[in-house]
Design an enzyme around this catalytic site. Sequence first.
Site, short mmCIF file in Angstrom:
data_model
loop_
_atom_site.label_atom_id
_atom_site.label_comp_id
_atom_site.label_asym_id
_atom_site.label_seq_id
_atom_site.Cartn_x
_atom_site.Cartn_y
_atom_site.Cartn_z
CE LYS A 194 6.68 -6.73 0.15
NZ LYS A 194 7.71 -5.88 0.32
CD1 TRP A 201 9.24 -0.32 1.14
CD2 TRP A 201 10.56 -1.15 2.58
NE1 TRP A 201 8.53 -1.11 1.81
CE2 TRP A 201 9.19 -1.77 2.83
CE3 TRP A 201 11.32 -1.97 3.30
CZ2 TRP A 201 8.84 -2.68 3.84
CZ3 TRP A 201 11.31 -2.57 4.33
CH2 TRP A 201 9.87 -3.12 4.46
CG ASP A 222 14.14 -3.01 -2.53
OD1 ASP A 222 13.59 -3.97 -3.25
OD2 ASP A 222 14.04 -2.47 -1.46
C1 LIG Z 1 8.56 -5.49 1.23
C2 LIG Z 1 9.72 -4.70 1.14
C3 LIG Z 1 11.15 -4.78 1.65
C4 LIG Z 1 11.19 -5.73 2.69
O1 LIG Z 1 11.14 -6.90 2.54
P1 LIG Z 1 11.22 -8.39 3.59
O2 LIG Z 1 11.08 -9.44 2.80
O3 LIG Z 1 10.09 -8.12 4.53
O4 LIG Z 1 12.68 -7.98 4.28
C5 LIG Z 1 12.15 -4.04 1.15
N1 LIG Z 1 11.89 -3.15 0.07
C6 LIG Z 1 10.83 -3.03 -0.79
C7 LIG Z 1 10.54 -2.12 -1.78
C8 LIG Z 1 9.45 -3.75 -0.13
O5 LIG Z 1 8.43 -3.65 -0.82
#
Ligand SMILES: *Cc1c(COP(=O)(O)O)cnc(C)c1O
Length: 359
Positions: free
Chosen positions: A196, A102, A172
């Site tokens: 998540k 990511w 993030d």
């Molecule tokens: C799932 C995830 C993303 C991407 O999320 P989207 O909603 O599909 O854009 C980005 N960063 C992390 C750490 C993730 O787990």
Amino acid sequence: MSEIYNFSAGPSVFPKSVLLQAQQELLDWQGSGQSVLEMSHRGNYFPTIAEQLESDLRALMAIPDNYKLLFLQGGASAQFSLIPQNILRGKSSACYVKTGAWSEKAVIDAQNFCDVLVSASSENSGYTTVPEESTWVLDEQAAYLHYTTNETIHGVEFSKIPNAKGLPLVADMSSNILSRVIDVSRYGLIYAGTQKNMGPAGVTVVIVREDLLGYASKTTPPVFDYQEQAKSHSMLNTPATYNWYLVGLVLKWLKAQGGVAAMEQFNNAKAAKLYQAIDQSTLYSNPVDVSYRSRMNVPFILADANLDQVFLKSAETQGLFELRGHRSVGGMRASIYNAMPEAGVKALIDFMIEFERTH
Ligand SMILES: *Cc1c(COP(=O)(O)O)cnc(C)c1O
């Protein structure tokens, strides 16, 4: 269908009580005679849902008053491009730490908008660790330092907040937000997709310090301009109303569980049990440096990859779903977010022990 456990990385498991409440309120939200699905975002009822959502998130994360909360669309992926477009503040570069798939994506997208200095990378290790902080190269002229608090695919999680040496720290937190107590005041900006650990897909939470607002480039679409969205309470355009409502229900559930501190203990205990089972076996292994093992996403491989399919199939017969690892790393991955009950982790461990015994 009988009860199953869903170990999906995202969209992922919901608290059962939240699903039941949503079901109960689907046709008539709290005596309004309307479904939340039908409500105008500027009508009589929805503003209450929106205000409650914001105040609950502020309370749960102890977000200081000098931070704005935005509830946007486009996922965390859109933020990879929107962060540089919004907070470069006339600067030409930004620092990024690469610790997995990511953060790697975040780097690639940011490169369209600024010079990216990769301050540290654990790519050589196959993303199984976090580079020693003393080796990070930071540029004091950079606009910010970006990192990924939990790498959902590689199962690598920071256990403490890095020192950004005066740069605004950008994180993030898509896959571990609300899973442990954090000091928001250490950050310039925090972002997370909700699918998540906070609810359904379709909402992206951005928590941004006020002094970083007002610098969006002229070409930034207004709905992705943090300042514009902050001014209009994330309602510059029609928000994902039903998703906001569901996130709100998950936050209420979290509060009832004792809040983030209680969740942290619960998550630590669940993860410790699963890693212990992996470490004690000769069939399963986890490649991640013990100090950086994720408490949310637990990847593991089988000593004999020929058993992978059998493992997944037999797990499903026991009601254990979505254990396949990400296609880029293979093996297995058990995502055990806040809403995964302890009984789910126990059922997985019991299954793994029995599978090892019989194979
Ligand atoms: C799932 C995830 C993303 C991407 O999320 P989207 O909603 O599909 O854009 C980005 N960063 C992390 C750490 C993730 O787990």
